[in-house]
Design a protein around this motif. Structure first.
Motif, mmCIF file in Angstrom:
data_model
loop_
_atom_site.group_PDB
_atom_site.id
_atom_site.type_symbol
_atom_site.label_atom_id
_atom_site.label_comp_id
_atom_site.label_asym_id
_atom_site.label_seq_id
_atom_site.Cartn_x
_atom_site.Cartn_y
_atom_site.Cartn_z
ATOM 1 N N ARG A 10 0.822 -1.206 0.000
ATOM 2 C CA ARG A 10 0.000 0.000 0.000
ATOM 3 C C ARG A 10 0.855 1.254 0.000
ATOM 4 O O ARG A 10 1.743 1.422 0.816
ATOM 5 C CB ARG A 10 -0.930 0.003 1.216
ATOM 6 N N SER A 11 0.506 2.144 -0.932
ATOM 7 C CA SER A 11 1.231 3.409 -1.007
ATOM 8 C C SER A 11 0.565 4.491 -0.189
ATOM 9 O O SER A 11 1.133 5.533 0.051
ATOM 10 C CB SER A 11 1.319 3.863 -2.469
ATOM 11 N N VAL A 198 -13.515 -7.404 -6.772
ATOM 12 C CA VAL A 198 -12.712 -7.729 -5.586
ATOM 13 C C VAL A 198 -11.331 -7.100 -5.705
ATOM 14 O O VAL A 198 -10.801 -6.523 -4.742
ATOM 15 C CB VAL A 198 -12.600 -9.256 -5.410
ATOM 16 N N THR A 199 -10.729 -7.200 -6.867
ATOM 17 C CA THR A 199 -9.405 -6.605 -7.076
ATOM 18 C C THR A 199 -9.443 -5.102 -6.878
ATOM 19 O O THR A 199 -8.548 -4.524 -6.249
ATOM 20 C CB THR A 199 -8.911 -6.927 -8.495
ATOM 21 N N PRO A 206 -7.170 0.693 -1.798
ATOM 22 C CA PRO A 206 -6.287 1.092 -0.691
ATOM 23 C C PRO A 206 -5.033 1.814 -1.145
ATOM 24 O O PRO A 206 -4.463 2.623 -0.397
ATOM 25 C CB PRO A 206 -5.943 -0.250 -0.025
ATOM 26 N N ASN A 207 -4.587 1.564 -2.366
ATOM 27 C CA ASN A 207 -3.360 2.187 -2.859
ATOM 28 C C ASN A 207 -3.575 3.559 -3.475
ATOM 29 O O ASN A 207 -2.603 4.208 -3.875
ATOM 30 C CB ASN A 207 -2.694 1.255 -3.881
ATOM 31 N N VAL A 208 -4.822 3.995 -3.586
ATOM 32 C CA VAL A 208 -5.083 5.346 -4.095
ATOM 33 C C VAL A 208 -5.727 6.226 -3.022
ATOM 34 O O VAL A 208 -6.142 7.347 -3.307
ATOM 35 C CB VAL A 208 -5.989 5.307 -5.350
ATOM 36 N N MET A 209 -5.797 5.725 -1.787
ATOM 37 C CA MET A 209 -6.444 6.487 -0.730
ATOM 38 C C MET A 209 -5.682 7.752 -0.363
ATOM 39 O O MET A 209 -6.278 8.751 0.045
ATOM 40 C CB MET A 209 -6.613 5.613 0.522
ATOM 41 N N GLY A 210 -4.357 7.724 -0.497
ATOM 42 C CA GLY A 210 -3.572 8.918 -0.164
ATOM 43 C C GLY A 210 -3.996 10.140 -0.956
ATOM 44 O O GLY A 210 -4.388 11.172 -0.377
ATOM 45 N N PRO A 211 -3.931 10.101 -2.287
ATOM 46 C CA PRO A 211 -4.392 11.241 -3.079
ATOM 47 C C PRO A 211 -5.855 11.595 -2.845
ATOM 48 O O PRO A 211 -6.224 12.768 -2.872
ATOM 49 C CB PRO A 211 -4.166 10.765 -4.524
#
Length: 292
Positions: A10-11, A198-199, A206-211
């Motif tokens: 996760r980023s 699902v993917t 979860p990996n784009v939640m920061g932006p």
């Protein structure tokens, strides 16, 4: 056969604590908490009913100036309504429109961005064509047209603002997804036959939640200013509901004789938006890996 490990690195949001809170970010958090508390407990904090006029006390200046009335700490407006009470109740509309408008915009924009970026092809071209078409139309014209046709209730204002401001979320999320979907853990999830939905929700989102968090924080400030602007023009929530933008509009004819009518709502809008911007700057430093 050994199980395939497709755990997504996760980023954002990252596990690290990120940069420490700066004084400005701490100041912003304290002010936002104060504004939220003021909005929630407005009936208990306001000394007067914000909509009840008292013509005997009209245009009373703040209590510390000459002619001030002790019972009205920040003075009264042109109808004798208590300024402090109106400022307290006005925070409710600003925060409701800002936060819930962003939630509506985020839900729509993130969904469009995820689907568009993950599936690409003609589907992506159609969705991005819709986004570009909306971006080509001046937002103010859209707001005024829709509000003039459908009315000006608080719920409708939130929905309209959210349904028009989702394009930023869609474009940013799509760009992030186009990069993430080429990574090994996404390919692994496809290999073992996971359904795309699902993917998307288990590995991509979860990996784009920061932006998303950064954009949402900044957009709350933008939508608060937007709501005040629409109310100032007479297209926001209508009286007797109190809004800071309407207070500014009421005070524009009294700038030379009753400065407090426009000054205090302007200060409230400035403080709230600056607080959110300070928090957004800190969140960008914490959650956006490109800022490291």
């Amino acid at each position: 056969m050994a199980d395939v490990n497709i755990a997504a690195p996760r980023s954002g949001p990252p596990a690290r604590l990120g940069p420490r809170l700066s004084p400005l970010a701490m100041f912003g958090i304290i002010l936002v908490i104060g504004f939220v508390a003021m909005a929630v407990f407005a009936p208990l904090l306001a000394p007067y009913d914000p909509s009840v006029p008292d013509l005997r006390a009209r245009l009373a200046p703040p209590f510390w100036t000459e002619g001030g009335v002790p019972g009205h700490l920040l003075g009264t407006d042109h109808l004798g309504r208590d300024m402090l009470s109106r400022l307290i109740f006005g925070s409710r509309v600003a925060l409701l429109v800002g936060f819930f408008g962003v939630i509506v915009a985020m839900v729509i924009g993130v969904a469009v961005g995820l689907v568009s970026g993950y599936f690409s092809g003609k589907f992506d071209a159609v969705l991005m064509g819709i986004v570009n078409s909306l971006l080509a139309i001046p937002n103010t014209l859209l707001y005024l047209t829709v509000l003039a046709v459908f009315g000006q209730s608080l719920l409708l204002l939130v929905l309209i603002i959210g349904c028009i401001n989702w394009t930023t979320f869609a474009r940013v999320v799509r760009g992030e997804v186009l990069t993430i979907k080429r990574r090994e853990f996404i390919e692994a999830s496809r290999t073992i036959g996971q359904r795309p939905v699902v993917t998307l929700f288990k590995h991509v989102l979860p990996n784009v939640m920061g932006p998303i968090i950064v954009i949402a924080t900044m957009n709350v400030a933008m939508l608060i200013i937007l709501e005040a602007s629409l109310s100032f023009l007479g297209f926001g929530v209508q009286p007797p509901t109190v809004t800071w933008g309407r207070m500014l509009a009421d005070g524009r004819n009294y700038v030379a004789t009753a400065w407090w009518l426009a000054a205090f709502p302007g200060i409230m809008i400035t403080l709230l938006t600056l607080s959110l911007i300070f928090i957004g700057d800190w969140m960008r430093d914490r959650f956006d890996p490109r800022s490291e």
